[in-house]
Write a protein that holds these residues in place. Structure first.
Motif, PDB file in Angstrom:
ATOM      1  N   THR A 194       0.832  -1.202   0.000  1.00 41.03           N
ATOM      2  CA  THR A 194       0.000   0.000   0.000  1.00 41.03           C
ATOM      3  C   THR A 194       0.866   1.250   0.000  1.00 41.03           C
ATOM      4  OG1 THR A 194      -1.892  -1.035   1.087  1.00 41.03           O
ATOM      5  CG2 THR A 194      -1.655   1.333   1.371  1.00 41.03           C
ATOM      6  N   ALA A 195       1.889   1.262   0.870  1.00 43.42           N
ATOM      7  CA  ALA A 195       2.784   2.419   0.936  1.00 43.42           C
ATOM      8  C   ALA A 195       3.496   2.635  -0.394  1.00 43.42           C
ATOM      9  CB  ALA A 195       3.800   2.233   2.059  1.00 43.42           C
ATOM     10  N   VAL A 196       3.974   1.548  -0.992  1.00 38.15           N
ATOM     11  CA  VAL A 196       4.747   1.634  -2.238  1.00 38.15           C
ATOM     12  C   VAL A 196       3.896   2.115  -3.402  1.00 38.15           C
ATOM     13  CG1 VAL A 196       5.960   0.272  -3.983  1.00 38.15           C
ATOM     14  CG2 VAL A 196       6.465  -0.068  -1.554  1.00 38.15           C
ATOM     15  N   TRP A 197       2.761   1.464  -3.636  1.00 36.71           N
ATOM     16  CA  TRP A 197       1.970   1.776  -4.823  1.00 36.71           C
ATOM     17  C   TRP A 197       1.117   3.031  -4.652  1.00 36.71           C
ATOM     18  CZ3 TRP A 197       4.114  -0.036  -8.755  1.00 36.71           C
ATOM     19  CH2 TRP A 197       4.730  -1.297  -8.742  1.00 36.71           C
ATOM     20  N   ALA A 198       0.721   3.329  -3.433  1.00 37.28           N
ATOM     21  CA  ALA A 198       0.000   4.580  -3.198  1.00 37.28           C
ATOM     22  C   ALA A 198       0.910   5.775  -3.491  1.00 37.28           C
ATOM     23  CB  ALA A 198      -0.525   4.638  -1.766  1.00 37.28           C
ATOM     24  N   TRP A 199       2.191   5.652  -3.127  1.00 32.13           N
ATOM     25  CA  TRP A 199       3.123   6.740  -3.424  1.00 32.13           C
ATOM     26  C   TRP A 199       3.281   6.908  -4.932  1.00 32.13           C
ATOM     27  CZ3 TRP A 199       5.433  10.423  -0.459  1.00 32.13           C
ATOM     28  CH2 TRP A 199       6.351  11.239  -1.130  1.00 32.13           C
ATOM     29  N   PHE A 200       3.426   5.796  -5.654  1.00 32.33           N
ATOM     30  CA  PHE A 200       3.621   5.861  -7.108  1.00 32.33           C
ATOM     31  C   PHE A 200       2.412   6.501  -7.794  1.00 32.33           C
ATOM     32  CE2 PHE A 200       3.098   4.054 -11.354  1.00 32.33           C
ATOM     33  CZ  PHE A 200       4.326   4.353 -11.924  1.00 32.33           C
ATOM     34  N   ILE A 201       1.227   6.008  -7.463  1.00 34.96           N
ATOM     35  CA  ILE A 201       0.008   6.537  -8.091  1.00 34.96           C
ATOM     36  C   ILE A 201      -0.208   7.992  -7.682  1.00 34.96           C
ATOM     37  CG2 ILE A 201      -2.509   6.325  -8.218  1.00 34.96           C
ATOM     38  CD1 ILE A 201      -2.089   3.282  -7.691  1.00 34.96           C
ATOM     39  N   GLY A 202      -0.022   8.275  -6.396  1.00 37.95           N
ATOM     40  CA  GLY A 202      -0.207   9.640  -5.903  1.00 37.95           C
ATOM     41  C   GLY A 202       0.743  10.633  -6.544  1.00 37.95           C
ATOM     42  N   SER A 203       1.965  10.204  -6.810  1.00 39.13           N
ATOM     43  CA  SER A 203       2.938  11.093  -7.462  1.00 39.13           C
ATOM     44  C   SER A 203       2.511  11.421  -8.887  1.00 39.13           C
ATOM     45  CB  SER A 203       4.323  10.441  -7.476  1.00 39.13           C
ATOM     46  OG  SER A 203       4.816  10.271  -6.164  1.00 39.13           O
ATOM     47  N   CYS A 204       1.969  10.445  -9.599  1.00 39.46           N
ATOM     48  CA  CYS A 204       1.468  10.694 -10.962  1.00 39.46           C
ATOM     49  C   CYS A 204       0.309  11.690 -10.942  1.00 39.46           C
ATOM     50  CB  CYS A 204       1.022   9.390 -11.614  1.00 39.46           C
ATOM     51  SG  CYS A 204       2.367   8.219 -11.915  1.00 39.46           S
ATOM     52  N   MET A 205      -0.583  11.536  -9.969  1.00 41.38           N
ATOM     53  CA  MET A 205      -1.693  12.474  -9.851  1.00 41.38           C
ATOM     54  C   MET A 205      -1.194  13.864  -9.442  1.00 41.38           C
ATOM     55  SD  MET A 205      -4.357  10.753 -10.723  1.00 41.38           S
ATOM     56  CE  MET A 205      -3.244   9.885 -11.844  1.00 41.38           C
ATOM     57  N   ALA A 206      -0.176  13.897  -8.588  1.00 42.86           N
ATOM     58  CA  ALA A 206       0.395  15.180  -8.176  1.00 42.86           C
ATOM     59  C   ALA A 206       0.974  15.928  -9.366  1.00 42.86           C
ATOM     60  CB  ALA A 206       1.479  14.964  -7.117  1.00 42.86           C
ATOM     61  N   MET A 207       1.556  15.193 -10.314  1.00 45.53           N
ATOM     62  CA  MET A 207       2.093  15.831 -11.512  1.00 45.53           C
ATOM     63  C   MET A 207       0.982  16.481 -12.342  1.00 45.53           C
ATOM     64  SD  MET A 207       4.662  16.733 -13.309  1.00 45.53           S
ATOM     65  CE  MET A 207       6.119  15.747 -12.901  1.00 45.53           C
ATOM     66  N   CYS A 208      -0.194  15.867 -12.372  1.00 45.48           N
ATOM     67  CA  CYS A 208      -1.329  16.468 -13.088  1.00 45.48           C
ATOM     68  C   CYS A 208      -1.762  17.777 -12.432  1.00 45.48           C
ATOM     69  CB  CYS A 208      -2.504  15.494 -13.135  1.00 45.48           C
ATOM     70  SG  CYS A 208      -2.216  14.031 -14.152  1.00 45.48           S
ATOM     71  N   ILE A 209      -1.840  17.766 -11.102  1.00 45.74           N
ATOM     72  CA  ILE A 209      -2.228  18.992 -10.393  1.00 45.74           C
ATOM     73  C   ILE A 209      -1.173  20.061 -10.587  1.00 45.74           C
ATOM     74  CG2 ILE A 209      -2.900  19.994  -8.184  1.00 45.74           C
ATOM     75  CD1 ILE A 209      -3.492  17.122  -7.208  1.00 45.74           C
ATOM     76  N   ALA A 210       0.101  19.684 -10.395  1.00 46.45           N
ATOM     77  CA  ALA A 210       1.195  20.643 -10.500  1.00 46.45           C
ATOM     78  C   ALA A 210       1.280  21.246 -11.899  1.00 46.45           C
ATOM     79  CB  ALA A 210       2.512  19.966 -10.137  1.00 46.45           C
ATOM     80  N   SER A 211       1.081  20.425 -12.934  1.00 42.36           N
ATOM     81  CA  SER A 211       1.126  20.930 -14.308  1.00 42.36           C
ATOM     82  C   SER A 211      -0.016  21.908 -14.565  1.00 42.36           C
ATOM     83  CB  SER A 211       1.053  19.768 -15.298  1.00 42.36           C
ATOM     84  OG  SER A 211       2.177  18.912 -15.175  1.00 42.36           O
ATOM     85  N   SER A 212      -1.185  21.618 -14.002  1.00 37.53           N
ATOM     86  CA  SER A 212      -2.331  22.519 -14.154  1.00 37.53           C
ATOM     87  C   SER A 212      -2.076  23.850 -13.456  1.00 37.53           C
ATOM     88  CB  SER A 212      -3.594  21.858 -13.592  1.00 37.53           C
ATOM     89  OG  SER A 212      -3.899  20.657 -14.271  1.00 37.53           O
ATOM     90  N   VAL A 213      -1.483  23.779 -12.267  1.00 35.38           N
ATOM     91  CA  VAL A 213      -1.130  24.995 -11.529  1.00 35.38           C
ATOM     92  C   VAL A 213      -0.066  25.779 -12.292  1.00 35.38           C
ATOM     93  CG1 VAL A 213      -0.009  25.867  -9.432  1.00 35.38           C
ATOM     94  CG2 VAL A 213      -1.777  24.099  -9.263  1.00 35.38           C
ATOM     95  N   ALA A 214       0.965  25.073 -12.783  1.00 37.99           N
ATOM     96  CA  ALA A 214       2.066  25.733 -13.493  1.00 37.99           C
ATOM     97  C   ALA A 214       1.567  26.492 -14.718  1.00 37.99           C
ATOM     98  CB  ALA A 214       3.108  24.691 -13.900  1.00 37.99           C
ATOM     99  N   GLU A 215       0.595  25.924 -15.407  1.00 43.70           N
ATOM    100  CA  GLU A 215       0.060  26.557 -16.606  1.00 43.70           C
ATOM    101  C   GLU A 215      -0.605  27.890 -16.276  1.00 43.70           C
ATOM    102  OE1 GLU A 215      -2.247  24.857 -20.439  1.00 43.70           O
ATOM    103  OE2 GLU A 215      -3.285  24.535 -18.527  1.00 43.70           O
ATOM    104  N   LEU A 216      -1.306  27.960 -15.170  1.00 38.15           N
ATOM    105  CA  LEU A 216      -2.015  29.185 -14.799  1.00 38.15           C
ATOM    106  C   LEU A 216      -1.075  30.252 -14.258  1.00 38.15           C
ATOM    107  CD1 LEU A 216      -5.243  27.696 -13.154  1.00 38.15           C
ATOM    108  CD2 LEU A 216      -4.976  28.653 -15.446  1.00 38.15           C
ATOM    109  N   VAL A 217      -0.161  29.852 -13.363  1.00 31.79           N
ATOM    110  CA  VAL A 217       0.723  30.848 -12.753  1.00 31.79           C
ATOM    111  C   VAL A 217       1.794  31.324 -13.722  1.00 31.79           C
ATOM    112  CG1 VAL A 217       0.310  29.988 -10.418  1.00 31.79           C
ATOM    113  CG2 VAL A 217       2.235  29.081 -11.745  1.00 31.79           C
TER     114      VAL A 217
END
Length: 534
Positions: free
Chosen positions: A68-91
């Motif tokens: 759970t710790a291993v794969w939750a981190w992997f999946i969560g990091s991919c989702m974090a990149m989507c949020i971060a890219s969306s934020v980066a585009e606006l700012v």
């Protein structure tokens, strides 16, 4: 000899960064001393995986086991990149100290700007403040855990030294004052200090992983690390326990627009800010996954390590591998990186407070938005954050559960503030003219935005959910209660008083900011803006 020909006075804006800021509607007050590398280092340090992963990994391990710790981190990091890219585009389009809060002005219709900016601004400020307080509290816990690790071990398996709530709170307030002192330095001094944050974080992480894998006896098998999922939450479902494992990555991978709060002190902020945000997620995702996998391999006695008398499973892993001396040395680097994270988080929070006060959103805003004449930085805003966070921390003396509930509001408050702006951009894109910045996802923008919005809505429910069952007063997740109180106070304040005074980000006309005898130069840039609002 020919006489000199008089030349017209040039514009007072010195470079493209200041021209862009003036076109947005603000006067350049802070000094641009951050370079490409100090900006990237800052972005990586605000996530601080070497400090954050050891502090939070106990939650996914306890609820769902190593896989759970291993794969939750992997999946969560991919989702974090989507949020971060969306934020980066606006700012990228509007690089100001206000970050996503300021972007609100340019993604919603003028008649809705004030209420949207008020809500987004307070979510961002309070979420960051809770984050600063939680990091400082975690550093204090880590320092006291190190003291306990080096005290006498009693026959019953407990350490002779057991820190209490008062000691933890007082040490936390001391650390907040140290953070504040560092953040009160000049931008040039901060650049020189922060430049080292990311290298120490990355090199320390790699070194610790190597040391643990070499020194730990009886390591777990790869099958156990990557496939073992348990139901430690008590909810009767391994699937739900797995979902609770996202708590660690959600708590760590947030504050994406922290870098943008330094935009008015960064050269080429419209380009370097978005680059730093995305690079920080990539580096932190890889390093955090490496740390998570290593810690799981080194959990030779899973139950004993989770029940460690240190209160922190990773501290016990260090002790098992390196003994008191080696374990303390490794733990020192974890504390150091978490300290770096605290400094970076306070810096972002202080710049957000400065931007919010500049727009008259605080009581006594003129004082909090004042730029110190010596350092040319908003020192008053820094100590506003120190004072506010210290008051939050004092709650920990009377109620540990309440203070944890306040800390738990960090990730949902910040992430929800981001996706609210992203959603508004998509809902009103046909009504509001948005001028794109240098960074754009192009055809991928809408699908990535949709993934980011869906993910945050999903993970926010998980973050507000009680982590274990049966639910009692001791293990209840009070974050939802804290969120309700914040929403009630903020909206009451708005309807009673603020809506009559607060108008949103208070930008000025370009010609008011740049007195010049060369109006053609100013007209060239002002034509790139939409017509002025009524």
């Amino acid at each position: 000899m020919e006489s000199a020909v008089s030349q017209p006075a040039m514009a007072t804006i010195q470079d493209d960064d200041e021209r862009l800021l003036a076109r947005i509607g603000y006067k350049q007050e802070l000094r641009r001393e951050f370079t490409k590398w100090s900006t990237v280092s800052y972005a990586i340090s605000i996530l601080g995986v070497l400090g954050s992963v050891p502090a939070t990994i106990g939650s996914p391990l306890g609820s769902g086991g190593p896989a759970t710790a291993v794969w939750a981190w992997f999946i969560g990091s991919c989702m974090a990149m989507c949020i971060a890219s969306s934020v980066a585009e606006l700012v990228s389009a509007y690089p100001t100290a206000g970050g996503m809060y300021f972007v609100t002005k340019h993604v919603v219709p003028p008649e809705h700007v004030a209420i949207w900016a008020w809500i987004i601004g307070w979510c961002n400020f309070l979420g960051q403040a809770a984050g600063v307080a939680s990091v400082a509290y975690t550093v204090a816990q880590m320092i006291l855990a190190a003291a306990a690790m080096n005290s006498h071990l009693n026959p019953d398996g407990t350490y002779a030294y057991q820190p209490n709530a008062v000691q933890t709170v007082l040490l936390t307030i001391l650390l907040l004052c140290v953070f504040g002192t560092i953040c009160s330095l000049t931008t040039k001094s901060l650049h020189k200090i922060i430049l080292w944050f990311a290298p120490i974080n990355i090199l320390g992480s790699i070194s610790i992983c190597i040391a643990l894998l070499v020194l730990t006896p009886n390591k777990q098998s790869a099958k156990w690390v990557f496939t073992e999922v348990t139901d430690g939450s008590g909810w009767g479902s391994k699937g739900f326990s797995f979902l609770l494992g996202f708590l660690s990555v959600a708590w760590t991978m947030t504050d994406y627009d922290g870098t943008t709060h330094m935009s008015e002190e960064t050269h080429d902020a419209a380009i370097r800010g978005p680059l730093a945000i995305r690079l920080a997620i990539l580096v932190s995702g890889v390093v955090g996954w490496m740390l998570t996998i290593t810690f799981c391999f080194c959990m030779s006695d899973f139950d004993a390590i989770l029940a460690s008398p240190t209160g922190l499973p990773v501290a016990q892993i260090f002790l098992n591998a390196g003994g008191r001396v080696g374990g303390t040395v490794m733990w020192f680097f974890v504390i150091l990186v978490q300290f770096f994270t605290g400094c970076s988080a306070m810096l972002a929070n202080a710049r957000m407070a400065y931007a919010f006060a500049r727009d008259e959103a605080f009581p006594f805003s003129g004082f909090w938005s004042k730029v110190n004449s010596l350092t040319k930085t908003p020192v008053n805003a820094v100590w506003l954050v120190v004072t506010f966070c210290s008051l939050l921390i004092l709650i920990g003396i009377g109620s540990t559960q309440t203070i944890i509930g306040i800390f738990n509001i960090t990730a949902p408050a910040l992430d929800l503030s981001y996706i609210a702006v992203i959603l508004a951009h998509r809902v009103y894109e046909h009504r509001v003219q948005f001028i794109e910045g240098p960074y754009s996802m192009g055809m991928w923008s809408r699908p990535v935005n949709a993934i980011a919005i869906a993910w945050v809505c999903f993970i926010s429910v998980v973050l507000f959910f009680p982590p274990t069952k049966p639910v009692t007063g001791a293990n209840m997740n009070y974050a939802i209660c804290v969120a309700a109180v914040i929403a009630l106070v903020s909206l009451t304040w708005w309807f009673v008083s603020a809506r009559h005074k607060y108008t949103g980000p208070r930008t000025k006309d370009l010609l008011d900011l740049v007195p010049t005898e060369d109006p053609d130069l100013i007209r060239e840039y002002s034509q790139q803006l939409p017509p002025p609002e009524p």
